[in-house]
Motif scaffolding. Structure first.
Motif, short mmCIF file in Angstrom:
data_model
loop_
_atom_site.label_atom_id
_atom_site.label_comp_id
_atom_site.label_asym_id
_atom_site.label_seq_id
_atom_site.Cartn_x
_atom_site.Cartn_y
_atom_site.Cartn_z
N GLN A 315 45.59 34.87 38.21
CA GLN A 315 44.62 35.95 37.99
C GLN A 315 45.37 37.27 37.81
N ILE A 316 44.97 38.02 36.80
CA ILE A 316 45.53 39.35 36.61
C ILE A 316 44.88 40.30 37.61
N GLU A 317 45.69 41.00 38.36
CA GLU A 317 45.19 41.90 39.40
C GLU A 317 44.27 42.95 38.79
N GLU A 318 43.13 43.17 39.46
CA GLU A 318 42.10 44.14 39.07
C GLU A 318 41.35 43.73 37.80
N GLU A 319 41.62 42.54 37.28
CA GLU A 319 40.86 42.02 36.14
C GLU A 319 40.37 40.61 36.43
N SER A 320 40.27 40.28 37.71
CA SER A 320 40.01 38.90 38.09
C SER A 320 38.53 38.55 38.15
N ASN A 321 37.63 39.49 37.80
CA ASN A 321 36.22 39.12 37.75
C ASN A 321 35.52 39.82 36.58
N ILE A 322 34.38 39.24 36.20
CA ILE A 322 33.56 39.76 35.11
C ILE A 322 32.17 40.02 35.67
N PRO A 323 31.57 41.18 35.36
CA PRO A 323 30.20 41.44 35.82
C PRO A 323 29.21 40.47 35.20
N VAL A 324 28.15 40.16 35.98
CA VAL A 324 27.16 39.17 35.56
C VAL A 324 25.77 39.81 35.51
N ALA A 325 25.05 39.56 34.44
CA ALA A 325 23.67 40.03 34.29
C ALA A 325 22.72 38.88 34.59
N LYS A 326 21.58 39.23 35.24
CA LYS A 326 20.50 38.29 35.52
C LYS A 326 20.94 37.13 36.41
N GLY A 327 21.91 37.38 37.28
CA GLY A 327 22.40 36.33 38.16
C GLY A 327 22.18 36.65 39.62
N LYS A 328 22.28 35.62 40.45
CA LYS A 328 22.18 35.80 41.89
C LYS A 328 23.43 36.49 42.44
N GLU A 329 24.50 36.50 41.65
CA GLU A 329 25.71 37.24 42.00
C GLU A 329 25.94 38.29 40.92
N ASN A 330 26.54 39.40 41.32
CA ASN A 330 26.76 40.49 40.38
C ASN A 330 28.03 40.31 39.55
#
Length: 442
Positions: A315-330
């Motif tokens: 995982q690239i540090e500080e780029e390890s997640n993507i925002p999610v729309a319409k999900g139970k998680e953000n």
């Protein structure tokens, strides 16, 4: 006592200076191989096709008997397809016999009105660079050498050898064949390949038919009472004066010489599971082609290694997640689902970095993934970048596959229920309304 101490200090100083100079010299040699005295040369990792060194590698030159590597490939392919077998019998044509009887060409001395097996003729071609046996094999497979030349050029196009020009099966200049030059070619034409093309052909030959090395590695063999001594002097086991050229791990492939082509050699060697392919074209002498090959091989085996640069799940540090729309998680985490391993120059790991390239078609206008999202869903790729020097690429563009791997989601995200989504939409509506009203006053 003082003199003894002074002498010891001086000795240590000289030794330190000598060792320092030695390491400096080694590091300078490691940076690049010594000047390769050939008009054209290349060194390639046989597993990936990565180029480790190149000098004028795209100049098309006559390859002489290195042409026979394409004939070898098509013989193996014909056997693989069931068109012929190693035991198929061949009667030598008048044309092939006339070439065999010509003392100016390398050959074992074939007989008319006698049948040879494919295996016998192939061995003479691969070990002793016999021209007549090459022509006989071409005639067997295609009916005539002219038709076989068409097969050679079609296979070259299939392999992606853009500068390859085949006009006969043996590598001799057409002008030396008299009136027997293959139909559909010119009388003064010559085969042409660049060092890159020769290396690419060798790559396919070894990759598709590795059993060919069992023959190309034979140092000596009998043919009807005639001892065939392999023209590849770097093979271990030749003995005598040729032992000076012996190279550990060398097992192929093909030498070449004509007046126009000069002395050339496509070599391959394997050490500790690492196989290299080298090509030198137009060296100054028979021995020079092997001496220059040794320089290339020593450089490759001493300075390159297969290295895992980034492990699976990186995982690239500080780029390890993507925002999610319409999900139970953000948001959802992402990581590479494969490692990146490649042949690199030792000590250059710091010259490599990676970046994410997300699939824009999967993202909304706000850069979000839309739920539901599955675990392991591919969302883009992780691309390797290199900032160092001496980057030569690959012998073919489509071989650069190890420098990028997929990135995937590490968990699933369910879609929010309709009640939550309605409230989110209401909240978004009022948020936008408030922003619009605020804009009117500002």
């Amino acid at each position: 006592m003082k003199k003894t101490l002074k002498l010891m200090v001086m000795t240590i100083f000289v030794a330190t200076f000598y060792i320092s100079s030695l390491f400096t010299s080694v590091s300078q040699v490691a940076a690049q191989p010594q000047d390769i005295e050939a008009e054209s040369a290349i060194l390639v990792d046989a597993e990936s096709g990565k180029i480790l060194y190149a000098k004028n590698a795209d100049i098309a030159l006559p390859p002489a008997s290195m042409t026979k590597m394409m004939t070898e490939y098509l013989v193996h392919e014909a056997i693989d397809n069931g068109d012929i077998t190693w035991e198929t019998k061949i009667e030598i044509s008048e044309y092939a016999y006339s070439i065999s009887a010509n003392n100016s060409f390398s050959g074992v001395g074939l007989r008319l009105d006698y049948e040879y097996t494919v295996k016998e003729l192939y061995d003479a071609m691969a070990i002793y660079s016999d021209n007549a046996t090459t022509i006989a094999l071409a005639e067997l497979i295609a009916g005539s050498e002219g038709e076989f030349v068409k097969m050679m050029n079609n296979k070259a196009a299939e392999m992606g050898l853009p500068d390859a020009q085949f006009v006969n099966s043996s590598g001799l200049p057409n002008s030396s064949l008299g009136d027997n030059y293959p139909e559909g070619t010119e009388q003064d034409a010559d085969n042409l390949m660049s060092a890159r093309t020769v290396a690419t052909l060798a790559y396919h030959l070894i990759s598709d038919y590795p059993e060919m090395l069992e023959v190309s590695s034979i140092p000596r063999q009998e043919f009807e009472g005639h001892e065939m001594i392999n023209y590849n002097w770097m093979l271990p086991g030749l003995g005598g004066n040729l032992e000076q050229f012996s190279y550990e791990g060398m097992d192929g492939i093909k030498t070449g010489y004509t007046d126009l082509a000069g002395y050339s050699f496509a070599g391959t060697a394997e050490r500790n599971g690492q196989r290299l392919i080298s090509v030198v074209m137009r060296t100054e002498s028979e021995s020079a082609r092997f001496n220059e090959t040794r320089k290339l091989m020593d450089y490759g085996f001493s300075n390159f290694e297969s290295k895992e640069l980034y492990e699976e799940g990186y995982q690239i540090e500080e780029e390890s997640n993507i925002p999610v729309a319409k999900g139970k998680e953000n948001a959802v985490e992402i990581a590479s689902n494969q490692s990146i391993t490649m042949m690199i120059e030792s000590g250059t790991e710091e010259d490599y970095s990676v970046e994410y390239q997300l699939d824009e078609e999967l993202l909304n206008e706000d850069g979000e993934l839309t739920a539901p999202i599955e675990e392991g869903q591919e969302v883009g790729k992780m691309v390797l970048n290199y900032s160092g020097e001496n980057e030569y690429g690959y012998i073919a563009d489509d071989m650069d596959v190890s420098s990028e791997v997929p990135i995937v989601t590490t968990s699933a995200v369910e879609k929010s229920n309709w009640f939550v989504l309605i409230f989110e939409q209401i909240g978004e509506f009022f948020s936008n309304l408030f922003a619009s009203i605020k804009g009117l006053f500002t």
